[in-house]
Design a protein around this motif. Sequence first.
Motif, short mmCIF file in Angstrom:
data_model
loop_
_atom_site.label_atom_id
_atom_site.label_comp_id
_atom_site.label_asym_id
_atom_site.label_seq_id
_atom_site.Cartn_x
_atom_site.Cartn_y
_atom_site.Cartn_z
N ARG A 62 0.83 -1.22 0.00
CA ARG A 62 0.00 0.00 0.00
C ARG A 62 0.86 1.27 0.00
NH1 ARG A 62 -2.81 -3.66 2.98
NH2 ARG A 62 -1.98 -2.95 4.96
N ALA A 63 2.00 1.21 0.68
CA ALA A 63 2.91 2.37 0.67
C ALA A 63 3.43 2.62 -0.75
CB ALA A 63 4.06 2.15 1.64
N GLY A 66 0.65 3.93 -2.83
CA GLY A 66 0.19 5.24 -2.41
C GLY A 66 -1.30 5.30 -2.12
N THR A 67 -1.90 4.15 -1.85
CA THR A 67 -3.34 4.09 -1.58
C THR A 67 -3.65 2.82 -0.80
OG1 THR A 67 -5.55 4.11 -2.56
CG2 THR A 67 -3.85 2.93 -3.78
N ASP A 68 -4.79 2.84 -0.12
CA ASP A 68 -5.26 1.62 0.54
C ASP A 68 -6.55 1.10 -0.11
OD1 ASP A 68 -7.01 3.54 1.42
OD2 ASP A 68 -6.72 3.14 3.55
N TYR A 76 -2.24 -0.92 -9.69
CA TYR A 76 -0.83 -0.52 -9.55
C TYR A 76 0.07 -1.76 -9.65
CZ TYR A 76 3.46 1.27 -7.49
OH TYR A 76 4.77 1.60 -7.26
N GLY A 164 8.56 0.82 -2.04
CA GLY A 164 7.61 0.73 -0.93
C GLY A 164 8.28 1.05 0.40
N GLN A 167 8.90 4.77 0.55
CA GLN A 167 7.66 5.48 0.85
C GLN A 167 7.29 5.35 2.33
OE1 GLN A 167 7.61 7.46 -1.78
NE2 GLN A 167 5.39 7.25 -1.93
N CYS A 170 9.32 7.69 4.41
CA CYS A 170 8.94 9.08 4.22
C CYS A 170 7.58 9.44 4.81
CB CYS A 170 8.92 9.44 2.72
SG CYS A 170 10.54 9.37 1.98
N ASP A 171 6.75 8.43 5.09
CA ASP A 171 5.38 8.68 5.52
C ASP A 171 5.05 7.76 6.69
OD1 ASP A 171 2.64 9.01 5.84
OD2 ASP A 171 2.20 8.85 3.71
N TYR A 174 2.47 4.60 7.03
CA TYR A 174 2.71 3.21 6.64
C TYR A 174 3.68 2.48 7.55
CZ TYR A 174 0.35 4.77 2.46
OH TYR A 174 -0.57 5.27 1.60
#
Length: 177
Positions: A62-63, A66-68, A76, A164, A167, A170-171, A174
Motif C-alpha cells: 500500500r505504501a 500510495g493508496t489503501d 498498480y 515501498g 515510501q 517518508c510517511d 505506513y
Amino acid sequence: MHTSQEPLLTSGAERDLAVEHWLLSATADNDRARAEWKESGVALLRCGTLFGAVRTSGVVVRAAAGTDRPREVDAYLAQVLAGPVFSDRVIDCYYVLVPPSAGTREAWAATHEDAEYLGRGHYLGVPKVTAKTPQQGRSYWCAPMDSAGVLASPEAVSQFLAFGRYQMACDATYAIE
C-alpha cells in the motif's frame, strides 16, 4: 482456417484453464488440489520448481501504491510488476510469483521483516485462477497470470519493494506495527 496474418484469439476461460493446468504441475496430486480449490478456494502448491514467490507485507504494498483502496492497489501491482500477484486478505500479505531462480538473488538470501522469498521446501496456498476480486474469498488474484508460466521479473519486485520501503520511511502512515 487460421493464417499467419490473422490474430489468434484466446478466451479468458481458455487462458484460465491453461494457467490452472500449469499451476497443477506444482503438485503431486491434481485431484486433491482441484478439490481444495473447489472447497476452500485455495490449493496448497509446491514452490521452487515452476515458480517461487515473494511474500510481502500489505503495508509495503500500500505504501508503494500510495493508496489503501483495493482496486487501485491491484491496478498498480498489475502495471508495475507485470506478473502474477495474489493477496491473502486475512494475514494482509501479497505473493508475487517469480521464476525459481530468483531464490539465488542476494536480495532474497535472508528473511526480511517485510518480505521473504519462498522457494524449495515451501508450500503456498494459491487461490483458484478464477478468484479475481476481493469478494471471492480469503485470497484472490490482484494481478492474474496472463498466460501459463508468465512470471514477474525479480528485478521489478526488488525495485517495487525498495520503493515501498522508501515510501514507508517518508510517511509515518505506513509504519509497520
